[in-house]
Structures are given as structure tokens and as C-alpha cells.
Scaffold this active site. Structure first.
Site, PDB file in Angstrom:
ATOM      1  CB  THR A 192      -1.895  -9.805   3.996  1.00 24.81           C
ATOM      2  OG1 THR A 192      -2.430 -10.054   5.311  1.00 24.81           O
ATOM      3  CG2 THR A 192      -1.281 -11.082   3.467  1.00 24.81           C
ATOM      4  N   GLY A 193      -1.176  -6.593   5.329  1.00 27.16           N
ATOM      5  CA  GLY A 193      -1.580  -5.189   5.413  1.00 27.16           C
ATOM      6  C   GLY A 193      -3.054  -4.936   5.647  1.00 27.16           C
TER       7      GLY A 193
ATOM      8  CG  HIS B  20      21.184  30.522  14.937  1.00 29.30           C
ATOM      9  ND1 HIS B  20      19.877  30.726  15.319  1.00 29.30           N
ATOM     10  CD2 HIS B  20      21.613  31.676  14.369  1.00 29.30           C
ATOM     11  CE1 HIS B  20      19.528  31.964  15.000  1.00 29.30           C
ATOM     12  NE2 HIS B  20      20.545  32.566  14.413  1.00 29.30           N
TER      13      HIS B  20
ATOM     14  CG  LEU C 169       1.683   4.937  11.730  1.00 29.64           C
ATOM     15  CD1 LEU C 169       2.344   5.543  12.946  1.00 29.64           C
ATOM     16  CD2 LEU C 169       1.256   6.030  10.746  1.00 29.64           C
ATOM     17  CB  ALA C 170       5.142   2.907   6.247  1.00 27.34           C
TER      18      ALA C 170
ATOM     19  CG  ASP D 289      -1.281  -1.294   8.019  1.00 29.37           C
ATOM     20  OD1 ASP D 289      -0.422  -0.836   8.798  1.00 29.37           O
ATOM     21  OD2 ASP D 289      -1.768  -0.649   7.067  1.00 29.37           O
TER      22      ASP D 289
ATOM     23  CB  THR E 193      -0.874   0.007   1.282  1.00 31.79           C
ATOM     24  OG1 THR E 193      -1.639  -1.198   1.317  1.00 31.79           O
ATOM     25  CG2 THR E 193      -1.796   1.208   1.327  1.00 31.79           C
TER      26      THR E 193
HETATM   27  P1  FAD Z   1       0.761  -3.154   3.061  1.00 32.87           P
HETATM   28  O1  FAD Z   1       1.651  -2.037   2.706  1.00 32.87           O
HETATM   29  O2  FAD Z   1      -0.696  -2.950   2.956  1.00 32.87           O
HETATM   30  O3  FAD Z   1       1.201  -4.373   2.132  1.00 32.87           O
HETATM   31  C1  FAD Z   1       0.525  -5.567   2.108  1.00 32.87           C
HETATM   32  C2  FAD Z   1       0.685  -6.198   0.748  1.00 32.87           C
HETATM   33  O4  FAD Z   1       0.232  -7.550   0.841  1.00 32.87           O
HETATM   34  C3  FAD Z   1      -0.149  -5.566  -0.351  1.00 32.87           C
HETATM   35  O5  FAD Z   1       0.686  -5.151  -1.409  1.00 32.87           O
HETATM   36  C4  FAD Z   1      -1.102  -6.668  -0.803  1.00 32.87           C
HETATM   37  O6  FAD Z   1      -1.269  -6.677  -2.205  1.00 32.87           O
HETATM   38  C5  FAD Z   1      -0.352  -7.928  -0.384  1.00 32.87           C
HETATM   39  N1  FAD Z   1      -1.219  -9.080  -0.145  1.00 32.87           N
HETATM   40  C6  FAD Z   1      -2.308  -9.143   0.657  1.00 32.87           C
HETATM   41  N2  FAD Z   1      -2.805 -10.400   0.663  1.00 32.87           N
HETATM   42  C7  FAD Z   1      -2.006 -11.137  -0.136  1.00 32.87           C
HETATM   43  C8  FAD Z   1      -2.006 -12.496  -0.536  1.00 32.87           C
HETATM   44  N3  FAD Z   1      -2.914 -13.376  -0.091  1.00 32.87           N
HETATM   45  N4  FAD Z   1      -1.038 -12.905  -1.388  1.00 32.87           N
HETATM   46  C9  FAD Z   1      -0.093 -12.045  -1.849  1.00 32.87           C
HETATM   47  N5  FAD Z   1      -0.058 -10.747  -1.500  1.00 32.87           N
HETATM   48  C10 FAD Z   1      -1.000 -10.302  -0.655  1.00 32.87           C
HETATM   49  N6  FAD Z   1       1.983   5.331   6.721  1.00 32.87           N
HETATM   50  C11 FAD Z   1       3.033   6.080   7.118  1.00 32.87           C
HETATM   51  O7  FAD Z   1       3.774   5.669   8.017  1.00 32.87           O
HETATM   52  N7  FAD Z   1       3.297   7.290   6.535  1.00 32.87           N
HETATM   53  C12 FAD Z   1       2.517   7.786   5.558  1.00 32.87           C
HETATM   54  O8  FAD Z   1       2.787   8.885   5.064  1.00 32.87           O
HETATM   55  C13 FAD Z   1       1.403   7.037   5.135  1.00 32.87           C
HETATM   56  N8  FAD Z   1       0.605   7.504   4.161  1.00 32.87           N
HETATM   57  C14 FAD Z   1      -0.456   6.742   3.743  1.00 32.87           C
HETATM   58  C15 FAD Z   1      -1.290   7.255   2.756  1.00 32.87           C
HETATM   59  C16 FAD Z   1      -2.371   6.525   2.318  1.00 32.87           C
HETATM   60  C17 FAD Z   1      -3.262   7.091   1.243  1.00 32.87           C
HETATM   61  C18 FAD Z   1      -2.622   5.232   2.867  1.00 32.87           C
HETATM   62  C19 FAD Z   1      -3.767   4.402   2.369  1.00 32.87           C
HETATM   63  C20 FAD Z   1      -1.798   4.716   3.851  1.00 32.87           C
HETATM   64  C21 FAD Z   1      -0.720   5.466   4.311  1.00 32.87           C
HETATM   65  N9  FAD Z   1       0.120   5.016   5.325  1.00 32.87           N
HETATM   66  C22 FAD Z   1       1.169   5.778   5.749  1.00 32.87           C
HETATM   67  C23 FAD Z   1      -0.088   3.700   5.956  1.00 32.87           C
HETATM   68  C24 FAD Z   1       0.887   2.678   5.344  1.00 32.87           C
HETATM   69  O9  FAD Z   1       0.695   2.621   3.960  1.00 32.87           O
HETATM   70  C25 FAD Z   1       0.662   1.311   5.980  1.00 32.87           C
HETATM   71  O10 FAD Z   1       0.724   1.410   7.374  1.00 32.87           O
HETATM   72  C26 FAD Z   1       1.716   0.331   5.502  1.00 32.87           C
HETATM   73  O11 FAD Z   1       1.707   0.207   4.104  1.00 32.87           O
HETATM   74  C27 FAD Z   1       1.502  -1.041   6.138  1.00 32.87           C
HETATM   75  O12 FAD Z   1       2.456  -1.924   5.672  1.00 32.87           O
HETATM   76  P2  FAD Z   1       2.171  -3.493   5.600  1.00 32.87           P
HETATM   77  O13 FAD Z   1       3.429  -4.084   5.083  1.00 32.87           O
HETATM   78  O14 FAD Z   1       1.650  -3.970   6.890  1.00 32.87           O
HETATM   79  O15 FAD Z   1       1.012  -3.687   4.541  1.00 32.87           O
HETATM   80  P1  NAI Z   2      -8.254   7.538  10.524  1.00 32.93           P
HETATM   81  O1  NAI Z   2      -8.556   6.514  11.536  1.00 32.93           O
HETATM   82  O2  NAI Z   2      -7.029   8.342  10.626  1.00 32.93           O
HETATM   83  O3  NAI Z   2      -9.463   8.602  10.477  1.00 32.93           O
HETATM   84  C1  NAI Z   2     -10.773   8.224  10.219  1.00 32.93           C
HETATM   85  C2  NAI Z   2     -11.689   9.339  10.698  1.00 32.93           C
HETATM   86  O4  NAI Z   2     -12.980   9.090  10.228  1.00 32.93           O
HETATM   87  C3  NAI Z   2     -11.765   9.447  12.210  1.00 32.93           C
HETATM   88  O5  NAI Z   2     -11.600  10.777  12.592  1.00 32.93           O
HETATM   89  C4  NAI Z   2     -13.145   8.905  12.515  1.00 32.93           C
HETATM   90  O6  NAI Z   2     -13.705   9.453  13.691  1.00 32.93           O
HETATM   91  C5  NAI Z   2     -13.905   9.319  11.285  1.00 32.93           C
HETATM   92  N1  NAI Z   2     -15.100   8.528  10.986  1.00 32.93           N
HETATM   93  C6  NAI Z   2     -15.279   7.198  11.135  1.00 32.93           C
HETATM   94  N2  NAI Z   2     -16.510   6.837  10.698  1.00 32.93           N
HETATM   95  C7  NAI Z   2     -17.110   7.986  10.266  1.00 32.93           C
HETATM   96  C8  NAI Z   2     -18.369   8.265   9.686  1.00 32.93           C
HETATM   97  N3  NAI Z   2     -19.276   7.318   9.447  1.00 32.93           N
HETATM   98  N4  NAI Z   2     -18.649   9.537   9.341  1.00 32.93           N
HETATM   99  C9  NAI Z   2     -17.749  10.528   9.558  1.00 32.93           C
HETATM  100  N5  NAI Z   2     -16.535  10.307  10.104  1.00 32.93           N
HETATM  101  C10 NAI Z   2     -16.209   9.051  10.434  1.00 32.93           C
HETATM  102  O7  NAI Z   2      -8.366   6.778   9.136  1.00 32.93           O
HETATM  103  P2  NAI Z   2      -7.903   7.187   7.679  1.00 32.93           P
HETATM  104  O8  NAI Z   2      -7.715   8.648   7.568  1.00 32.93           O
HETATM  105  O9  NAI Z   2      -8.844   6.502   6.757  1.00 32.93           O
HETATM  106  O10 NAI Z   2      -6.469   6.497   7.582  1.00 32.93           O
HETATM  107  C11 NAI Z   2      -6.344   5.070   7.751  1.00 32.93           C
HETATM  108  C12 NAI Z   2      -4.997   4.728   8.298  1.00 32.93           C
HETATM  109  O11 NAI Z   2      -3.977   5.006   7.368  1.00 32.93           O
HETATM  110  C13 NAI Z   2      -4.698   5.500   9.563  1.00 32.93           C
HETATM  111  O12 NAI Z   2      -4.710   4.579  10.628  1.00 32.93           O
HETATM  112  C14 NAI Z   2      -3.338   6.061   9.385  1.00 32.93           C
HETATM  113  O13 NAI Z   2      -2.479   5.607  10.387  1.00 32.93           O
HETATM  114  C15 NAI Z   2      -2.849   5.545   8.039  1.00 32.93           C
HETATM  115  N6  NAI Z   2      -2.347   6.693   7.303  1.00 32.93           N
HETATM  116  C16 NAI Z   2      -1.216   7.308   7.757  1.00 32.93           C
HETATM  117  C17 NAI Z   2      -0.734   8.430   7.156  1.00 32.93           C
HETATM  118  C18 NAI Z   2       0.459   9.099   7.725  1.00 32.93           C
HETATM  119  O14 NAI Z   2       1.143   8.502   8.533  1.00 32.93           O
HETATM  120  N7  NAI Z   2       0.758  10.336   7.330  1.00 32.93           N
HETATM  121  C19 NAI Z   2      -1.374   9.016   5.974  1.00 32.93           C
HETATM  122  C20 NAI Z   2      -2.577   8.314   5.599  1.00 32.93           C
HETATM  123  C21 NAI Z   2      -3.006   7.193   6.234  1.00 32.93           C
END
Ligand code: FAD
Ligand code: NAI
Length: 472
Positions: A149-150, A451, A326-327, A319, A47
Site C-alpha cells: 500500500t506504499g 568511445h 524507491l520504485a 514503501d 504513487t
Molecule cells: P505505491 O506506489 O505508493 O503504491 C501503493 C498503492 O496502494 C497506491 O496506489 C494506493 O492508492 C494503494 N492503496 C493504499 N491503500 C490501499 C487500500 N487499502 N486499498 C486499495 N489500494 C490501496 N522512486 C524511484 O525509484 N524513482 C523516482 O524517480 C521516484 N520519483 C518519485 C517522485 C515523487 C514525487 C514521489 C512522491 C515518489 C517518487 N519515487 C521515486 C518513490 C516511488 O514512487 C515509491 O518508492 C514507489 O511508488 C513505492 O511503490 P509501492 O508499490 O510500495 O507503493
Molecule cells: P527525503 O527524505 O529525501 O528528504 C527530506 C528532507 O527534508 C531531508 O533532507 C530532511 O532532513 C529534511 N527535513 C525534514 N524535516 C524538516 C523540517 N521540518 N524542516 C526542514 N527540513 C526538513 O524526502 P522527500 O524528498 O520528501 O522524498 C520522500 C521519498 O520519496 C524519499 O525517500 C525518496 O526515496 C523518494 N523519492 C525518490 C525519488 C528518486 O528516486 N529520484 C524522487 C522523489 C522521491
């Protein structure tokens, strides 16, 4: 894609190629274990690299620069007539960055003798993984299986995401036009980051949040200040409310919003709606029941403190298990589990894992919030310093926000650092290090900070814990 090592017997098979999975496989390879990493996506990085951290940060940076040309550049004497957005080119830039970084994972696999396999994996039994690849079914045997698998988008009841006008973060990262009106459901991290991108590019952004505050989990004082700054930028918030339905009519969306506690709905028209109400663990098709791997009520894989599931040789990280999504949390768990499997001591200090929201200004926090410290009954002191009094922030025209340090009143040990301000995401590493080393606020206050830098605000806030802030 060609990989040099082909074998069906492994020490470790990692399912999922995100920051949890790829880092686990790489560390296992470094430790001399024969490792494979499987992902059903055609590119590794999960992801985070494909549809998360990297594409969102690329668009956040590009859109912030664009906004700067309108807000900051004229004040700095830079003439910016004719500046415009070429959205297709911005998206192409984002795709190029993603492409290069996902290729980078393949390079790291080769370097560490990890076999990368593209295909959907199922655990057929402990020690056995079947992978449906393009070439056919491949059976692997493994001494250890690591599930990484996230997570995936949590659905909103009654709402169907089409990734065109009703989008998740994935669709919001790839819109082909700037929506006139964007309605964001959820004032969490995704809602505010992606809302910021599109507002800067020209959308009118309205955010609907279920709770009576934004960014739950963030220190309340920081969250309040954050909301004010976002409102000043033009984002609007409807708190204590929920989206209960949406209808497509005449090329627009009519969204029904009710008070969180129930009551009469009001209707808001929008061009695009972003559903950002959280993510859920992803375990579809993994075969957890046949392998006897236990999940909790929220669908997360249950593990012990060493990341071991209910089956001795099956582990889970990232995840898909409990904790912050978080990554870098997934990455820390990846390193720890690979080391435990290799017979070493692996450990994650969750207190030192920071969280960053990459808006402008950024929000970066680590450790306990003031609410948590109060609730735990710990006597504490707070030191604060505003960026308005920091020389570098003044020269950069980035004076919004402040640094807040919470320390134990008796021992002076730092318990939490909460920042809202320019580039604080790059500055939070210092605070994580302080927590990792159990530093006192005085340690930070007496450490030299170059600074003129933004990081001097951290030092001044640390001085403030014992009342000797010098530059304010
Ligand atoms: P994932 O990155 O979700 O990877 C899991 C992988 O497993 C996927 O590619 C999936 O295809 C694969 N998979 C699943 N099931 C199977 C299967 N059966 N066989 C083979 N492959 C499979 N976190 C941060 O720390 N900083 C950020 O700035 C940040 N920004 C984000 C922005 C967005 C829009 C989103 C959605 C998330 C963001 N996150 C951020 C959260 C971060 O992406 C996740 O916490 C992180 O990717 C989790 O890593 P993971 O390895 O657990 O899973
Ligand atoms: P989130 O958990 O951060 O926020 C979801 C928000 O939606 C909460 O404020 C919640 O109260 C609200 N909500 C829930 N149900 C609702 C409803 N029915 N109507 C209105 N509001 C509602 O989840 P988000 O933003 O989807 O991110 C998912 C995950 O991805 C987070 O856990 C985050 O850790 C990770 N992520 C991390 C980033 C980073 O580290 N910069 C960037 C993007 C995602």
C-alpha cells in the site's frame, strides 16, 4: 474497465497497484498463481506512475530541454529566438505519458491473467479481503495476501497542505502557473527535483533544510559539490533551519523560519511553499489490527527477511515496510515475494540497489558511501574522474561533476560508486551490476567501454583506484 477473469478465490491477493503491487501480481501470474491486484485509485501504477517518478521525470526532462535552449543551444550555434513555455501544453504532455503508462499496467495484467480490481481494500481476517468497489462490496478469499500500500506525504506539524499554494509533491506536479517565488521545505530528493523544475521554468527557488547539509545519505563529497552546482544555477539554501509556521496574507505566504536548534524566527515571503520533508508508510483503513499484523514505531509493517509479516500468510513489500522508498526496491521485493509464495527462492541484494536524483547534473549512487566505509573500519582506496576530462561530456557541454569509485584496499572489491554528472542515472546500472557480481575495480578498468561515451568516465575512475587513470 473490463477484465476477462472474474472470480472470488485467489492464490494471491495483492493490495496496492504501485511498482510493488503490480509487479508482484504480474510475477505471480507468470508463475501460474491465480492473482488479483487491488487499488483504490482509478488507474494502476501507484504513487510512482500517477504522482511520482513518471510525472516528475517528464517535467524534469521538458524543463531541462527548455533551459538548454537558453544555456547550451546558443553556444552550439543554434538560434533560439522566440522559445517560450506553454505550461498547459507541458502539463498535458505529462498527463498523456502518465495515462499511457497506467493503461500499460492494465495490459500487462490481462497478459498475465491478473484480475485488476479498483476499490479500497480491507483485510477482514487472514485470508479474507473486502473491497469497496463502485459496484458495491466484494469479498475475496486468498491463500496469501501481499500488502503493497506504499507511502504518503509526511505532514509538517502546524502546516496544512491545500495543494494550491501550500503543496506536497502532488500539487507541485500540477501547478497551473509558474510561481514567482517558491519556498521548498526539505533539501531531499523531492525538494531538489521539483525545485529544479520550477526554477528552470522561471521561479525564484529558496530551499530550507533542517540539517547542515543537503541530500542526507548521499556521499558527503558528492552532496557538497551538488549544492555548489545548484547554487550556481540560482537555487538558494538555508541550512540548519526549520519552517515553524506559515500565514496567508494579501495573496502571498509569509513563512516563519527558525534555526534548527531554536531561536528567533526570520520571515520569508513566497507565492508557493512545497513541503518535501519525507514520506510515511500508508496503512489507513487496511484493518491491520483486526488481522494482527504488527507495525513498528514509524508505522512500517514489520516483516522477516522473506517479507512475511507477523501473520504467516500475509506479506508486505515496498514503501510500506523498511528500507529505501524507491520504485525499483519495491519491484525487487515484489519479484522475490511472488517467487517465495510460489515455492521458489526469492532474494533481494540491497547493496546493489541504486539511488538517483534526476536533476541536472544527476546524482547516482550505489553501495557504501566513503563515510560508511570509514565508520566500518574498512581499509579502502578511491578512484575519481571528472567529466571535464571526458570527450563526450566536452562535446555535449555537460562537463560538470565526477565519478568516484570506492574499493576495498585488500581485495579490490568495489564497495560503492558515487556519481554526479550528465546522465549518470542511466549509467549507474553498470555499477549495480559490478556490485551484484562482486566485481573488483580492475574488472571495470579492464572492461571495454565504447568511445566516445560518458561511461568511459567510470572506467577511468576505476583505473584511478590503483593509480593508472590514463586520460587525465
Ligand atoms: P505505491 O506506489 O505508493 O503504491 C501503493 C498503492 O496502494 C497506491 O496506489 C494506493 O492508492 C494503494 N492503496 C493504499 N491503500 C490501499 C487500500 N487499502 N486499498 C486499495 N489500494 C490501496 N522512486 C524511484 O525509484 N524513482 C523516482 O524517480 C521516484 N520519483 C518519485 C517522485 C515523487 C514525487 C514521489 C512522491 C515518489 C517518487 N519515487 C521515486 C518513490 C516511488 O514512487 C515509491 O518508492 C514507489 O511508488 C513505492 O511503490 P509501492 O508499490 O510500495 O507503493
Ligand atoms: P527525503 O527524505 O529525501 O528528504 C527530506 C528532507 O527534508 C531531508 O533532507 C530532511 O532532513 C529534511 N527535513 C525534514 N524535516 C524538516 C523540517 N521540518 N524542516 C526542514 N527540513 C526538513 O524526502 P522527500 O524528498 O520528501 O522524498 C520522500 C521519498 O520519496 C524519499 O525517500 C525518496 O526515496 C523518494 N523519492 C525518490 C525519488 C528518486 O528516486 N529520484 C524522487 C522523489 C522521491
Amino acid at each position: 474497465m473490463k477484465f476477462s477473469v472474474m472470480a472470488d478465490q485467489f492464490d494471491v491477493v495483492v493490495i496496492g497497484g504501485g511498482p510493488g503491487g503490480y509487479n508482484c501480481a504480474i510475477r505471480a501470474g507468470q508463475l501460474g498463481l491465480k492473482a488479483a491486484c487491488i487499488d483504490q485509485r482509478s488507474t494502476f501504477g501507484g504513487t510512482c506512475l500517477n504522482v511520482g517518478c513518471i510525472p516528475s521525470k517528464t517535467l524534469l526532462h521538458a524543463s531541462e530541454l527548455y533551459e538548454d535552449t537558453k544555456t547550451k543551444f546558443p553556444k552550439m550555434g543554434i538560434v533560439t529566438q522566440g522559445v517560450a513555455v506553454d505550461l498547459a501544453a507541458m502539463m498535458a504532455h505529462k498527463n498523456k505519458v502518465v495515462g499511457e503508462l497506467t493503461k500499460g499496467v492494465e495490459f500487462l495484467f490481462k497478459k498475465n491473467k491478473v484480475e485488476g480490481i479498483v476499490g479500497a481494500a480491507t483485510i477482514s481476517a487472514p485470508g479474507k479481503v473486502s473491497v469497496a468497489t463502485k459496484e458495491g462490496l466484494r469479498e475475496l478469499s486468498a491463500k496469501h495476501i501481499v500488502i503493497a500500500t506504499g507511502s504518503d506525504v509526511a505532514p509538517l506539524p502546524g502546516i496544512t497542505i491545500d495543494e494550491k499554494t501550500i503543496v506536497s509533491s502532488t500539487g507541485a506536479l500540477a501547478l497551473s502557473e509558474v510561481p514567482g517565488r517558491l519556498l521548498v521545505v526539505g533539501a531531499g530528493v523531492i525538494g531538489l527535483e521539483m525545485g529544479s523544475v520550477w526554477r528552470r521554468l522561471g521561479s525564484e527557488v529558496k530551499v530550507v533544510e533542517f540539517l547542515d547539509r543537503i541530500v542526507p545519505g548521499v556521499d558527503a563529497e558528492v552532496a557538497k559539490h551538488f549544492q555548489r552546482l545548484l547554487e550556481r544555477q540560482g537555487m538558494s539554501f538555508t541550512l540548519s533551519s526549520k519552517v515553524v509556521g506559515v500565514e496567508k496574507k494579501g495573496g502571498e505566504l509569509i513563512v516563519a523560519i527558525e534555526p534548527a536548534s531554536g531561536g528567533k524566527p526570520q520571515f520569508v515571503n513566497a507565492d508557493v511553499m512545497l513541503v518535501a520533508t519525507g514520506r510515511r508508510p500508508y496503512t489507513d483503513g487496511l484493518g491491520l489490527d483486526q488481522a494482527d499484523v504488527t507495525r513498528d514505531k514509524q508505522g512500517r509493517i514489520v516483516t522477516d527477511g522473506d517479507f512475511r509479516t507477523s501473520v504467516d500468510t500475509i506479506w508486505a513489500i515496498g514503501d510500506v515496510r523498511e528500507g529505501a522508498m524507491l520504485a525499483h526496491k519495491a519491484e525487487d521485493e515484489a519479484v522475490a515475494v511472488a517467487e517465495i509464495i510460489a515455492g521458489r527462492a526469492g532474494h533481494v541484494n540491497y547493496d546493489a540497489i541504486a539511488s538517483v536524483i534526476y536533476t541536472y547534473p544527476e546524482v547516482a549512487t550505489v553501495g557504501k558511501t566513503e563515510e560508511e566505509v570509514k565508520k566500518a573500519g574498512i581499509a579502502y582506496r578511491v578512484g575519481k574522474f571528472p567529466f571535464a576530462a571526458n570527450a563526450r561530456a566536452k562535446s555535449n557541454l555537460t562537463t560538470e561533476g565526477f565519478v568516484k569509485i570506492i574499493a576495498d584496499a585488500k581485495t579490490d572489491r568495489v564497495l560503492g560508486v558515487h556519481m554526479i554528472g550528465p546522465d549518470v542515472g542511466n549509467m549507474i546500472g553498470e555499477a549495480s551490476l559490478a556490485l551484484e557480481f562482486s566485481a573488483a575495480s580492475e574488472d571495470i578498468a579492464r572492461t571495454s567501454h565504447a568511445h566516445p561515451t560518458l561511461a568511459e568516465a567510470i572506467r577511468q575512475a576505476a583505473m584511478g583506484v590503483t593509480g593508472w587513470t590514463m586520460q587525465m
